[in-house]
Design a protein around this motif. Structure first.
Motif, PDB file in Angstrom:
ATOM      1  N   ILE A 181       0.850  -1.194   0.000  1.00  0.00           N
ATOM      2  CA  ILE A 181       0.000   0.000   0.000  1.00  0.00           C
ATOM      3  C   ILE A 181       0.888   1.249   0.000  1.00  0.00           C
ATOM      4  CG2 ILE A 181      -1.746   1.293   1.322  1.00  0.00           C
ATOM      5  CD1 ILE A 181      -2.974  -1.087  -0.023  1.00  0.00           C
ATOM      6  N   TRP A 182       2.009   1.157   0.715  1.00  0.00           N
ATOM      7  CA  TRP A 182       2.953   2.277   0.654  1.00  0.00           C
ATOM      8  C   TRP A 182       3.436   2.473  -0.787  1.00  0.00           C
ATOM      9  CZ3 TRP A 182       8.160   1.558  -0.782  1.00  0.00           C
ATOM     10  CH2 TRP A 182       8.862   2.762  -0.916  1.00  0.00           C
ATOM     11  N   ALA A 183       3.833   1.360  -1.427  1.00  0.00           N
ATOM     12  CA  ALA A 183       4.334   1.456  -2.804  1.00  0.00           C
ATOM     13  C   ALA A 183       3.268   2.062  -3.718  1.00  0.00           C
ATOM     14  CB  ALA A 183       4.740   0.074  -3.305  1.00  0.00           C
ATOM     15  N   ASP A 184       2.043   1.655  -3.494  1.00  0.00           N
ATOM     16  CA  ASP A 184       0.939   2.199  -4.280  1.00  0.00           C
ATOM     17  C   ASP A 184       0.829   3.710  -4.124  1.00  0.00           C
ATOM     18  OD1 ASP A 184      -0.699   0.710  -5.931  1.00  0.00           O
ATOM     19  OD2 ASP A 184      -1.465  -0.461  -4.259  1.00  0.00           O
ATOM     20  N   LEU A 185       0.791   4.110  -2.862  1.00  0.00           N
ATOM     21  CA  LEU A 185       0.643   5.536  -2.582  1.00  0.00           C
ATOM     22  C   LEU A 185       1.838   6.324  -3.098  1.00  0.00           C
ATOM     23  CD1 LEU A 185      -1.725   4.617  -0.818  1.00  0.00           C
ATOM     24  CD2 LEU A 185      -1.002   6.253   0.893  1.00  0.00           C
ATOM     25  N   ALA A 186       3.032   5.719  -2.957  1.00  0.00           N
ATOM     26  CA  ALA A 186       4.242   6.428  -3.373  1.00  0.00           C
ATOM     27  C   ALA A 186       4.289   6.588  -4.893  1.00  0.00           C
ATOM     28  CB  ALA A 186       5.478   5.681  -2.871  1.00  0.00           C
ATOM     29  N   VAL A 187       4.001   5.509  -5.635  1.00  0.00           N
ATOM     30  CA  VAL A 187       4.084   5.641  -7.102  1.00  0.00           C
ATOM     31  C   VAL A 187       2.998   6.581  -7.635  1.00  0.00           C
ATOM     32  CG1 VAL A 187       5.276   3.463  -7.591  1.00  0.00           C
ATOM     33  CG2 VAL A 187       2.787   3.505  -7.604  1.00  0.00           C
ATOM     34  N   ILE A 188       1.860   6.575  -6.961  1.00  0.00           N
ATOM     35  CA  ILE A 188       0.797   7.479  -7.427  1.00  0.00           C
ATOM     36  C   ILE A 188       1.178   8.931  -7.112  1.00  0.00           C
ATOM     37  CG2 ILE A 188      -1.610   8.154  -7.047  1.00  0.00           C
ATOM     38  CD1 ILE A 188      -2.222   5.144  -6.792  1.00  0.00           C
ATOM     39  N   ALA A 189       1.844   9.123  -5.982  1.00  0.00           N
ATOM     40  CA  ALA A 189       2.274  10.487  -5.636  1.00  0.00           C
ATOM     41  C   ALA A 189       3.311  10.995  -6.628  1.00  0.00           C
ATOM     42  CB  ALA A 189       2.834  10.509  -4.220  1.00  0.00           C
ATOM     43  N   GLY A 239      -6.549  12.822  -3.742  1.00  0.00           N
ATOM     44  CA  GLY A 239      -7.152  13.242  -2.478  1.00  0.00           C
ATOM     45  C   GLY A 239      -7.727  12.070  -1.718  1.00  0.00           C
ATOM     46  N   SER A 240      -8.398  11.183  -2.413  1.00  0.00           N
ATOM     47  CA  SER A 240      -9.011  10.051  -1.730  1.00  0.00           C
ATOM     48  C   SER A 240      -7.969   9.146  -1.094  1.00  0.00           C
ATOM     49  CB  SER A 240      -9.853   9.237  -2.699  1.00  0.00           C
ATOM     50  OG  SER A 240     -10.872  10.055  -3.197  1.00  0.00           O
ATOM     51  N   LEU A 241      -6.796   9.061  -1.722  1.00  0.00           N
ATOM     52  CA  LEU A 241      -5.738   8.273  -1.100  1.00  0.00           C
ATOM     53  C   LEU A 241      -5.334   8.889   0.231  1.00  0.00           C
ATOM     54  CD1 LEU A 241      -3.556   7.269  -4.152  1.00  0.00           C
ATOM     55  CD2 LEU A 241      -4.678   5.716  -2.585  1.00  0.00           C
ATOM     56  N   GLY A 242      -5.350  10.211   0.287  1.00  0.00           N
ATOM     57  CA  GLY A 242      -5.103  10.878   1.568  1.00  0.00           C
ATOM     58  C   GLY A 242      -6.274  10.663   2.509  1.00  0.00           C
ATOM     59  N   GLY A 243      -7.469  10.678   1.924  1.00  0.00           N
ATOM     60  CA  GLY A 243      -8.668  10.468   2.726  1.00  0.00           C
ATOM     61  C   GLY A 243      -8.710   9.092   3.356  1.00  0.00           C
ATOM     62  N   VAL A 244      -8.099   8.102   2.693  1.00  0.00           N
ATOM     63  CA  VAL A 244      -8.072   6.730   3.229  1.00  0.00           C
ATOM     64  C   VAL A 244      -7.574   6.753   4.673  1.00  0.00           C
ATOM     65  CG1 VAL A 244      -6.791   4.544   3.078  1.00  0.00           C
ATOM     66  CG2 VAL A 244      -7.862   5.501   1.036  1.00  0.00           C
ATOM     67  N   ALA A 245      -6.508   7.518   4.907  1.00  0.00           N
ATOM     68  CA  ALA A 245      -5.977   7.604   6.267  1.00  0.00           C
ATOM     69  C   ALA A 245      -6.802   8.575   7.113  1.00  0.00           C
ATOM     70  CB  ALA A 245      -4.520   8.057   6.217  1.00  0.00           C
ATOM     71  N   GLY A 246      -7.113   9.712   6.544  1.00  0.00           N
ATOM     72  CA  GLY A 246      -7.735  10.789   7.325  1.00  0.00           C
ATOM     73  C   GLY A 246      -9.095  10.460   7.914  1.00  0.00           C
ATOM     74  N   VAL A 247      -9.828   9.536   7.278  1.00  0.00           N
ATOM     75  CA  VAL A 247     -11.161   9.205   7.791  1.00  0.00           C
ATOM     76  C   VAL A 247     -11.131   8.109   8.855  1.00  0.00           C
ATOM     77  CG1 VAL A 247     -12.338   9.863   5.652  1.00  0.00           C
ATOM     78  CG2 VAL A 247     -11.654   7.480   5.974  1.00  0.00           C
ATOM     79  N   MET A 248      -9.968   7.531   9.093  1.00  0.00           N
ATOM     80  CA  MET A 248      -9.900   6.438  10.077  1.00  0.00           C
ATOM     81  C   MET A 248      -9.964   7.015  11.491  1.00  0.00           C
ATOM     82  SD  MET A 248      -7.526   3.406   8.574  1.00  0.00           S
ATOM     83  CE  MET A 248      -5.967   4.163   8.317  1.00  0.00           C
ATOM     84  N   TYR A 249     -11.172   7.309  11.937  1.00  0.00           N
ATOM     85  CA  TYR A 249     -11.290   7.998  13.222  1.00  0.00           C
ATOM     86  C   TYR A 249     -11.014   7.089  14.410  1.00  0.00           C
ATOM     87  CZ  TYR A 249     -16.093   6.146  13.407  1.00  0.00           C
ATOM     88  OH  TYR A 249     -17.197   5.337  13.442  1.00  0.00           O
ATOM     89  N   GLY A 250     -10.817   5.813  14.125  1.00  0.00           N
ATOM     90  CA  GLY A 250     -10.383   4.906  15.188  1.00  0.00           C
ATOM     91  C   GLY A 250      -8.870   4.930  15.366  1.00  0.00           C
ATOM     92  N   ARG A 251      -8.180   5.653  14.498  1.00  0.00           N
ATOM     93  CA  ARG A 251      -6.711   5.712  14.543  1.00  0.00           C
ATOM     94  C   ARG A 251      -6.267   7.158  14.759  1.00  0.00           C
ATOM     95  NH1 ARG A 251      -3.598   0.894  14.229  1.00  0.00           N
ATOM     96  NH2 ARG A 251      -4.816  -0.656  13.123  1.00  0.00           N
ATOM     97  N   TYR A 301       5.425  17.385  -5.644  1.00  0.00           N
ATOM     98  CA  TYR A 301       6.604  16.529  -5.758  1.00  0.00           C
ATOM     99  C   TYR A 301       6.624  15.729  -7.060  1.00  0.00           C
ATOM    100  CZ  TYR A 301       7.422  17.472  -0.771  1.00  0.00           C
ATOM    101  OH  TYR A 301       7.682  18.072   0.432  1.00  0.00           O
ATOM    102  N   GLY A 302       5.452  15.533  -7.673  1.00  0.00           N
ATOM    103  CA  GLY A 302       5.393  14.778  -8.930  1.00  0.00           C
ATOM    104  C   GLY A 302       6.325  15.360  -9.986  1.00  0.00           C
ATOM    105  N   PRO A 303       6.262  16.688 -10.246  1.00  0.00           N
ATOM    106  CA  PRO A 303       7.184  17.262 -11.235  1.00  0.00           C
ATOM    107  C   PRO A 303       8.652  17.091 -10.845  1.00  0.00           C
ATOM    108  CG  PRO A 303       5.361  18.760 -10.818  1.00  0.00           C
ATOM    109  CD  PRO A 303       5.242  17.657  -9.815  1.00  0.00           C
ATOM    110  N   VAL A 349       8.214  12.862  -0.286  1.00  0.00           N
ATOM    111  CA  VAL A 349       6.821  12.468  -0.543  1.00  0.00           C
ATOM    112  C   VAL A 349       6.651  10.969  -0.295  1.00  0.00           C
ATOM    113  CG1 VAL A 349       6.932  12.062  -3.050  1.00  0.00           C
ATOM    114  CG2 VAL A 349       4.842  12.903  -2.043  1.00  0.00           C
ATOM    115  N   CYS A 350       7.682  10.187  -0.603  1.00  0.00           N
ATOM    116  CA  CYS A 350       7.594   8.738  -0.328  1.00  0.00           C
ATOM    117  C   CYS A 350       7.562   8.491   1.186  1.00  0.00           C
ATOM    118  CB  CYS A 350       8.770   7.998  -0.956  1.00  0.00           C
ATOM    119  SG  CYS A 350       8.726   8.033  -2.751  1.00  0.00           S
ATOM    120  N   LEU A 351       8.341   9.290   1.902  1.00  0.00           N
ATOM    121  CA  LEU A 351       8.362   9.150   3.366  1.00  0.00           C
ATOM    122  C   LEU A 351       7.003   9.529   3.958  1.00  0.00           C
ATOM    123  CD1 LEU A 351      10.361   8.403   5.609  1.00  0.00           C
ATOM    124  CD2 LEU A 351      10.914  10.816   5.834  1.00  0.00           C
ATOM    125  N   ASN A 352       6.402  10.567   3.411  1.00  0.00           N
ATOM    126  CA  ASN A 352       5.071  10.974   3.869  1.00  0.00           C
ATOM    127  C   ASN A 352       4.079   9.833   3.689  1.00  0.00           C
ATOM    128  OD1 ASN A 352       2.263  12.157   2.654  1.00  0.00           O
ATOM    129  ND2 ASN A 352       2.911  13.220   4.504  1.00  0.00           N
TER     130      ASN A 352
END
Lengths: 55, 288, 418
Positions: free
Chosen positions: C59-67, C193-205, C230-232, C346-349
């Protein structure tokens, strides 16, 4: 995804989400159909012109 | 079905008396047996083995002779979600509607044949109540004959969790229907396996909406939102009763009871000084 | 041997040399493919994921390559919608990088799900309240956009372009590319944005959860913004790597400086927003749930404050500053440092927003959970890198990817096509 899926509800959320999605898919499909048809038309026109010139 | 938990619907929940729990593990065993929970040959890695009901060991952190321990059984908390609207942390994130909130029962279900194993629900659950089938289920030869016919075994690659023995609810509903009172399931007709197996009677299960049920009488749930945190609904009015991570607003339907302050304090996180402010009127006044 | 396929006037290495390079990278690719089939046939027990780490390296790799692949949508938006003409010299390459990143992300997702044959459920039985549903739809559609953007470049291959229909198709696609690019920007805004939302909506975390605007947590906007920032930088980094490997200058400095400047300003504005978000989360959101900041960064052997400082200061403020100041931006070494730091940042983020969330204990009596990926996870994560290298090599060899290449490398008259 479709109104006949049983999860589908005619609420504002579904209308916005799938409205946006199908709008985007519609633009992409229409755009591609347009360029393919236009390319086919251009190719045909060009070949007709070329054959006309060669005579 | 109306989308709240306060009308004619049931709201099944439990309260676990941590002062009675001896940590014997009967609840875990009965749960696995009742629900056909698969196990591995080597169960030493607890992070990839499935235990719908898991007993945690708590300590007061003091050295001998002041050491005290308590055991905390943790089934799925069947969260009502922020504001108790049914948007449980896991239900709201499942992309394929494979987990659902039953507005008629308050039970969070898992649809095994719908789940495609993305595990987002596991990430969203702060209680680690959700488990992934990393392997295909395998039982020792002959043991498959002892599986419960009421619960479908799960396949590799999907998520599963405690269902509050939903098949027992279905049986109780059938029985009530047969007796002509389909809207009223008797308290004794629907009890989870862990509740019935607990030798010290630490677990009490029933309808939190029904004042005649024992669980309601112990918990005395406040149906109104907490004035200091509107996400929290159903807070106990019993000062000895608490829920796990109540401040997150997950609104679990599993309550815990203890006379011991240090045990109650382990139910949630508190900044310095916060616990002292609320400990004496915990349950009557909210903490934000 | 393959000189008829190579763009006219372009100088390329010999076919045997090219083939040897491809074979070496291909071996790595096969290693990844082997691991991929192991995961598909034997299941996710091939990984070191567990019930604490439902989301992990993939999932990290996914988010990183998309970023980092965000360079395609943002550069496309600047080129076609804002009509910044200089960027036409790098847009093809940005699209190819985006195509590689997004196809990799889709492949990783296909490996990552427990029941791959049910993958279509996410579309068919869509729960529109889930951020992952939005990701799946927008990501798939945007991949279609990238394919559409890539097609004209493929059709411009010397031989393909001789076919009249392909020639006209490429021409016509260029003609309405602004429409495709606008749709791509719309879709990218939502899936990033939704990839960021994946984490942001986890109100149990509590480590992940954020307040926000309407249904979108702040991480929604931060992810879109950071991908555009960071994409450019990543596009510039891969361009630089391609230039070093090929030994040729492929893009003029003014184009590089312009994209670096845009990236720099985006990074600076993003990092200001990120700092505000972090402060608000640390001093308002988390304490309101009973958590001190130290809870998330102490009592474990890996996640310390260093990760926060590295992400925000070393890989955020520093590259941002380097790229906005003209003198440092135009210094090739400093610019390279900045784009490397930015890509790491951005990958670290994304790492923090996936792996650290899973690591932090939430129940008071729970403990930190650390994890080391299995070789199968590593191999399938390396697979897209190998695939990316091969696709870039093929595209560079056979397609007119860099419009300025001929002009920049025409010192000597070309006598032969290698």
């Amino acid at each position: 995804m479709f109104p006949f899926s049983f999860e589908w509800v005619w609420d504002i959320g579904h209308m916005i989400f799938f409205g946006g999605l199908w709008y985007a898919v519609g633009i992409l499909s229409a755009g591609m159909i347009y360029v393919i048809l236009k390319a086919a038309w251009d190719t045909m026109s060009e070949s007709i012109n070329n054959s006309g010139e060669s005579h | 079905m109306t989308q709240d938990n306060h009308n004619n619907a049931y709201k099944f929940g439990m309260v676990i008396d941590l002062d009675k729990c001896t940590g014997c593990g009967s609840c875990m065993v009965s749960c696995m047996s009742e629900n056909n929970v698969p196990f591995k040959e080597d169960e030493s890695n607890k992070r990839d083995s499935i235990t719908w009901m898991r007993v945690y060991k708590l300590t007061n952190g003091k050295s001998f002779p002041d050491t005290e321990i308590a055991y905390l059984p943790r089934p799925c908390q069947h969260c009502g979600g922020e504001g108790d609207h049914g948007h449980s942390p896991c239900v709201s994130v499942c992309p394929a509607t494979a987990t659902d909130y039953g507005y008629d029962t308050g039970i969070v279900s898992q649809i095994y044949t719908r789940c495609f194993g993305c595990r987002y629900c596991m990430g969203a659950c702060p209680y680690h109540a959700r488990y992934f089938n990393w392997w295909d289920p395998k039982w020792p030869e002959g043991m498959e004959k002892y599986l419960s016919p009421d619960v479908s075994p799960r396949m590799r690659g999907i998520v599963e969790k405690c269902s509050f023995c939903y098949h027992r609810y279905q049986a109780a509903r059938d029985k009530a229907y047969y007796h002509g009172d389909k809207d009223h399931i008797k308290e004794e007709d629907y009890q989870t396996a862990c509740t019935t197996a607990c030798p010290s009677n630490a677990i009490t299960f029933g309808d939190l909406n029904n004042p005649a049920h024992k669980v309601h009488q112990i918990v005395k749930p406040d149906p109104h939102p907490d004035p200091r945190n509107h996400h929290v609904v159903g807070k106990s009015r019993n000062p000895k009763v608490f829920r796990l991570l109540e401040r997150l607003g997950t609104n679990p339907k599993v309550y815990y009871l203890s006379e011991r302050e240090w045990v109650r304090k382990q139910g949630d996180h508190y900044l310095e000084g916060e616990w002292d402010k609320i400990k004496n009127h915990h349950g009557t006044t909210s903490h934000g | 041997m393959d000189s008829a396929l190579i763009p006219e006037g372009a100088k390329r290495c010999s076919l045997p040399k090219f083939s040897i390079g491809m074979a070496i990278v291909g071996a790595v690719l096969l290693w990844g493919v082997w691991a991929m089939f192991l995961c598909w046939f034997k299941g996710l027990n091939q990984t070191n994921m567990n019930d604490y780490y439902g989301f992990a390296l993939w999932i990290w790799a996914d988010l990183a390559v998309i970023a980092v692949g965000g360079g395609a949508f943002f550069t496309g938006m600047l080129r076609y919608i804002f009509n910044i003409k200089e960027l036409k010299n790098i847009i093809n390459f940005a699209v190819i990088i985006g195509f590689i990143c997004y196809s990799s992300a889709l492949l990783i997702l296909a490996i990552d799900i427990g029941q791959p044959l049910r993958g279509w459920f996410i579309f068919w039985h869509a729960n529109i309240h889930s951020m992952l549903t939005e990701v799946a739809f927008c990501l798939s559609c945007y991949f279609a956009v990238l394919t559409i953007e890539f097609i004209p470049n493929i059709l411009e291959n010397r031989q393909a372009n001789k076919v009249p229909f392909f020639h006209h198709l490429a021409h016509n696609m260029h003609g309405i590319m602004v429409i495709f690019a606008a749709t791509g920007a719309f879709l990218s805004f939502f899936h990033q944005g939704s990839l960021g939302g994946v984490a942001g909506v986890m109100y149990g975390r509590p480590f992940a959860v954020r307040e926000g605007l309407l249904i979108w947590p702040w991480t929604f906007f931060l992810f879109t913004w950071s991908a555009a920032a960071y994409g450019p930088s990543f596009t510039l980094l891969v361009t630089k790597m391609t230039e070093v490997i090929t030994g040729k200058k492929l893009v003029k400095d003014n184009v590089v400086h312009l994209l670096a400047k845009i990236s720099g300003w985006m990074i600076v504005t993003y990092i200001i927003a990120k700092i505000i978000d972090t402060i608000y989360w640390a001093y308002v959101t988390a304490p309101s749930l009973g958590f001190k900041l130290s809870h998330f960064y102490t009592d474990n052997s890996f996640y310390g404050y260093w990760i926060l400082i590295t992400e925000i200061v070393i890989c955020g403020i520093v590259p941002g500053a380097i790229l906005v100041i003209k003198s440092t931006r135009e210094n090739p070494t400093l610019r390279l440092v900045a784009i490397i730091l930015g890509t790491i940042g951005v990958c670290l983020n994304r790492w923090v927003m996936v792996l650290q969330i899973m690591a932090v204990p939430v129940m008071p009596f729970d403990t930190w959970a650390l994890y080391i990926p299995s070789w199968q996870e590593v191999a399938t994560t390396v697979l897209p890198v190998a695939y990316g290298i091969m696709l870039i090599a093929l595209a560079y060899r056979y397609l007119p990817v860099f419009p300025q290449e001929k002009e920049l490398n025409s010192v000597k008259p070309i006598t032969e096509s290698e």
